[in-house]
Design a protein around this motif. Structure first.
Motif, PDB file in Angstrom:
ATOM      1  N   ALA A  54      -3.059  -6.759  10.563  1.00 50.48           N
ATOM      2  CA  ALA A  54      -2.314  -7.993  10.819  1.00 50.48           C
ATOM      3  C   ALA A  54      -3.194  -9.233  10.653  1.00 50.48           C
ATOM      4  CB  ALA A  54      -1.709  -7.954  12.218  1.00 50.48           C
ATOM      5  N   ALA A  55      -4.486  -9.092  10.909  1.00 46.65           N
ATOM      6  CA  ALA A  55      -5.409 -10.217  10.817  1.00 46.65           C
ATOM      7  C   ALA A  55      -5.941 -10.435   9.396  1.00 46.65           C
ATOM      8  CB  ALA A  55      -6.578 -10.001  11.775  1.00 46.65           C
ATOM      9  N   GLY A  56      -5.542  -9.576   8.461  1.00 45.57           N
ATOM     10  CA  GLY A  56      -6.022  -9.710   7.088  1.00 45.57           C
ATOM     11  C   GLY A  56      -7.458  -9.253   6.905  1.00 45.57           C
ATOM     12  N   GLU A  57      -7.881  -8.310   7.755  1.00 39.69           N
ATOM     13  CA  GLU A  57      -9.233  -7.750   7.673  1.00 39.69           C
ATOM     14  C   GLU A  57      -9.157  -6.356   7.053  1.00 39.69           C
ATOM     15  OE1 GLU A  57     -10.527  -7.735  11.751  1.00 39.69           O
ATOM     16  OE2 GLU A  57     -10.308  -9.910  11.944  1.00 39.69           O
ATOM     17  N   TRP A  58     -10.320  -5.831   6.659  1.00 36.53           N
ATOM     18  CA  TRP A  58     -10.365  -4.457   6.167  1.00 36.53           C
ATOM     19  C   TRP A  58      -9.970  -3.526   7.315  1.00 36.53           C
ATOM     20  CZ3 TRP A  58     -10.597  -3.344   1.219  1.00 36.53           C
ATOM     21  CH2 TRP A  58     -11.132  -4.290   0.348  1.00 36.53           C
ATOM     22  N   TYR A  59      -9.104  -2.575   7.018  1.00 34.18           N
ATOM     23  CA  TYR A  59      -8.632  -1.619   8.024  1.00 34.18           C
ATOM     24  C   TYR A  59      -8.476  -0.250   7.380  1.00 34.18           C
ATOM     25  CZ  TYR A  59      -4.087  -2.091   5.773  1.00 34.18           C
ATOM     26  OH  TYR A  59      -3.071  -2.083   4.852  1.00 34.18           O
ATOM     27  N   LEU A  77      -9.726   2.775   3.378  1.00 32.78           N
ATOM     28  CA  LEU A  77      -9.986   1.375   3.676  1.00 32.78           C
ATOM     29  C   LEU A  77      -9.231   0.479   2.695  1.00 32.78           C
ATOM     30  CD1 LEU A  77     -11.684   0.203   5.963  1.00 32.78           C
ATOM     31  CD2 LEU A  77     -13.452  -0.288   4.284  1.00 32.78           C
ATOM     32  N   GLU A  78      -8.495  -0.465   3.248  1.00 37.56           N
ATOM     33  CA  GLU A  78      -7.763  -1.429   2.438  1.00 37.56           C
ATOM     34  C   GLU A  78      -7.654  -2.748   3.182  1.00 37.56           C
ATOM     35  OE1 GLU A  78      -4.187   0.907   1.774  1.00 37.56           O
ATOM     36  OE2 GLU A  78      -3.141  -0.150   3.374  1.00 37.56           O
ATOM     37  N   ILE A  79      -7.213  -3.757   2.458  1.00 41.92           N
ATOM     38  CA  ILE A  79      -7.001  -5.087   3.036  1.00 41.92           C
ATOM     39  C   ILE A  79      -5.613  -5.531   2.582  1.00 41.92           C
ATOM     40  CG2 ILE A  79      -8.058  -6.359   1.109  1.00 41.92           C
ATOM     41  CD1 ILE A  79      -9.359  -8.153   3.349  1.00 41.92           C
ATOM     42  N   ALA A  80      -4.924  -6.261   3.433  1.00 45.65           N
ATOM     43  CA  ALA A  80      -3.561  -6.689   3.124  1.00 45.65           C
ATOM     44  C   ALA A  80      -3.488  -8.208   3.079  1.00 45.65           C
ATOM     45  CB  ALA A  80      -2.599  -6.148   4.177  1.00 45.65           C
ATOM     46  N   ARG A  81      -2.787  -8.702   2.050  1.00 45.04           N
ATOM     47  CA  ARG A  81      -2.584 -10.134   1.915  1.00 45.04           C
ATOM     48  C   ARG A  81      -1.089 -10.410   1.772  1.00 45.04           C
ATOM     49  NH1 ARG A  81      -5.547 -12.609  -2.584  1.00 45.04           N
ATOM     50  NH2 ARG A  81      -5.148 -10.737  -3.775  1.00 45.04           N
ATOM     51  N   PRO A  82      -0.600 -11.470   2.401  1.00 43.81           N
ATOM     52  CA  PRO A  82       0.838 -11.745   2.405  1.00 43.81           C
ATOM     53  C   PRO A  82       1.390 -12.144   1.041  1.00 43.81           C
ATOM     54  CG  PRO A  82      -0.364 -13.551   3.427  1.00 43.81           C
ATOM     55  CD  PRO A  82      -1.365 -12.467   3.150  1.00 43.81           C
ATOM     56  N   VAL A  83       2.682 -11.935   0.888  1.00 42.60           N
ATOM     57  CA  VAL A  83       3.422 -12.381  -0.286  1.00 42.60           C
ATOM     58  C   VAL A  83       4.549 -13.287   0.213  1.00 42.60           C
ATOM     59  CG1 VAL A  83       4.979 -11.664  -2.151  1.00 42.60           C
ATOM     60  CG2 VAL A  83       2.882 -10.369  -1.701  1.00 42.60           C
ATOM     61  N   THR A  84       4.661 -14.452  -0.420  1.00 41.15           N
ATOM     62  CA  THR A  84       5.709 -15.398  -0.051  1.00 41.15           C
ATOM     63  C   THR A  84       6.509 -15.744  -1.293  1.00 41.15           C
ATOM     64  OG1 THR A  84       4.306 -16.332   1.677  1.00 41.15           O
ATOM     65  CG2 THR A  84       6.202 -17.649   0.985  1.00 41.15           C
ATOM     66  N   ILE A  85       7.810 -15.568  -1.198  1.00 42.85           N
ATOM     67  CA  ILE A  85       8.729 -15.894  -2.288  1.00 42.85           C
ATOM     68  C   ILE A  85       9.642 -16.990  -1.753  1.00 42.85           C
ATOM     69  CG2 ILE A  85      10.588 -15.016  -3.752  1.00 42.85           C
ATOM     70  CD1 ILE A  85       9.162 -12.236  -3.527  1.00 42.85           C
ATOM     71  N   MET A 134     -14.516  -6.134  22.702  1.00 45.04           N
ATOM     72  CA  MET A 134     -13.410  -5.200  22.539  1.00 45.04           C
ATOM     73  C   MET A 134     -13.115  -5.015  21.044  1.00 45.04           C
ATOM     74  SD  MET A 134      -9.740  -5.517  24.306  1.00 45.04           S
ATOM     75  CE  MET A 134      -8.308  -4.990  23.456  1.00 45.04           C
ATOM     76  N   THR A 135     -13.017  -3.779  20.610  1.00 42.99           N
ATOM     77  CA  THR A 135     -12.750  -3.512  19.199  1.00 42.99           C
ATOM     78  C   THR A 135     -11.251  -3.590  18.918  1.00 42.99           C
ATOM     79  OG1 THR A 135     -12.611  -1.148  19.586  1.00 42.99           O
ATOM     80  CG2 THR A 135     -14.770  -2.028  18.990  1.00 42.99           C
ATOM     81  N   LYS A 136     -10.934  -4.057  17.731  1.00 47.61           N
ATOM     82  CA  LYS A 136      -9.543  -4.179  17.315  1.00 47.61           C
ATOM     83  C   LYS A 136      -9.025  -2.835  16.832  1.00 47.61           C
ATOM     84  CE  LYS A 136      -9.781  -8.912  15.601  1.00 47.61           C
ATOM     85  NZ  LYS A 136      -9.611  -9.746  14.400  1.00 47.61           N
ATOM     86  N   SER A 137      -7.738  -2.617  17.032  1.00 51.43           N
ATOM     87  CA  SER A 137      -7.098  -1.439  16.458  1.00 51.43           C
ATOM     88  C   SER A 137      -6.939  -1.666  14.958  1.00 51.43           C
ATOM     89  CB  SER A 137      -5.723  -1.213  17.103  1.00 51.43           C
ATOM     90  OG  SER A 137      -4.813  -2.229  16.679  1.00 51.43           O
ATOM     91  N   GLU A 138      -6.678  -0.600  14.223  1.00 49.67           N
ATOM     92  CA  GLU A 138      -6.464  -0.721  12.781  1.00 49.67           C
ATOM     93  C   GLU A 138      -5.242  -1.591  12.497  1.00 49.67           C
ATOM     94  OE1 GLU A 138      -8.897   0.313  10.672  1.00 49.67           O
ATOM     95  OE2 GLU A 138      -9.851   0.847  12.573  1.00 49.67           O
ATOM     96  N   ARG A 139      -4.228  -1.488  13.336  1.00 49.14           N
ATOM     97  CA  ARG A 139      -3.032  -2.334  13.185  1.00 49.14           C
ATOM     98  C   ARG A 139      -3.391  -3.807  13.376  1.00 49.14           C
ATOM     99  NH1 ARG A 139       2.728  -1.932  16.481  1.00 49.14           N
ATOM    100  NH2 ARG A 139       3.739  -3.614  15.320  1.00 49.14           N
ATOM    101  N   GLU A 140      -4.214  -4.107  14.358  1.00 49.21           N
ATOM    102  CA  GLU A 140      -4.636  -5.489  14.589  1.00 49.21           C
ATOM    103  C   GLU A 140      -5.465  -6.011  13.424  1.00 49.21           C
ATOM    104  OE1 GLU A 140      -4.872  -5.616  19.480  1.00 49.21           O
ATOM    105  OE2 GLU A 140      -6.508  -4.689  18.347  1.00 49.21           O
ATOM    106  N   LYS A 141      -6.340  -5.156  12.888  1.00 52.71           N
ATOM    107  CA  LYS A 141      -7.126  -5.560  11.717  1.00 52.71           C
ATOM    108  C   LYS A 141      -6.207  -5.838  10.522  1.00 52.71           C
ATOM    109  CE  LYS A 141     -11.087  -2.660  12.932  1.00 52.71           C
ATOM    110  NZ  LYS A 141     -11.817  -1.455  12.490  1.00 52.71           N
TER     111      LYS A 141
END
Length: 183
Positions: free
Chosen positions: A10-15, A126-134, A1-8
């Motif tokens: 959230a998982a920190g993958e390229w979306y 195409l981009e990738i997201a990484r969390p920020v913690t303060i 099953m392929t992931k949605s772009e939202r799931e990608k």
């Protein structure tokens, strides 16, 4: 099953950010932000109801000045006593957690997304997201920029205008572009 772009995302993958579901989420955030930014201050109080409902977690005594902007809102968690001054922008394509007692000066920007370096893939969104913690009791001076994947430790200070590309240890002060330890 392929992931949605939202799931990608959230998982920190390229979306692909140019996706109908993500477009709809950004539109919902724009509506909530618009309410917050245009509501009279005496009616808005600490933040507009639509913005508070949008955010992932908000302590009761958080205060967000207008204007404010966020991409999605659903990835933002704000601890007790957090204060965001006017002009703050949080591009929350990943989790952004701001600990209790932390204060962000005017015009602070937090960016979670990194666009692809390949031109064709970047044009395709195409981009990738990484969390920020303060952490707790952090002070971030006006105009500072916090980049994707950064963690700022409890009690740290980020000087006005700093560009933070790497983690900041608890209790230290960083300044400049790129941000470096102030001795």
């Amino acid at each position: 099953m392929t992931k949605s772009e939202r799931e990608k995302m959230a998982a920190g993958e390229w979306y692909a950010c140019l996706d109908p579901e993500l477009d709809a989420m950004r539109a919902a955030a724009r509506r909530a932000v618009h309410q917050h930014n245009t509501m009279p201050p005496d009616q808005r109080g600490r933040m507009a109801p639509a913005l508070e409902a949008l955010l992932a977690a908000v302590a009761e005594d958080v205060f967000i000045e207008a204007p404010f902007h966020c991409s999605y809102g659903v990835n933002i968690k704000l601890g007790a006593g957090v204060y965001l001054n006017a002009g703050c922008t949080i591009l929350d394509s990943a989790s952004v957690a701001i600990g209790e007692g932390s204060m962000l000066g005017p015009g602070v920007h937090i960016y979670c997304a990194e666009h692809h370096k390949d031109v064709a893939l970047r044009r395709a969104g195409l981009e990738i997201a990484r969390p920020v913690t303060i952490g707790k009791d952090v002070w971030i001076g006006g105009g500072a920029i916090i980049l994707a994947g950064v963690t700022i430790g409890d009690g740290a200070i980020v000087g006005a205008g700093a560009v933070v590309a790497k983690g900041v240890a608890p209790g230290v002060t960083v300044v400049g572009n790129p941000a470096r330890l102030l001795r």
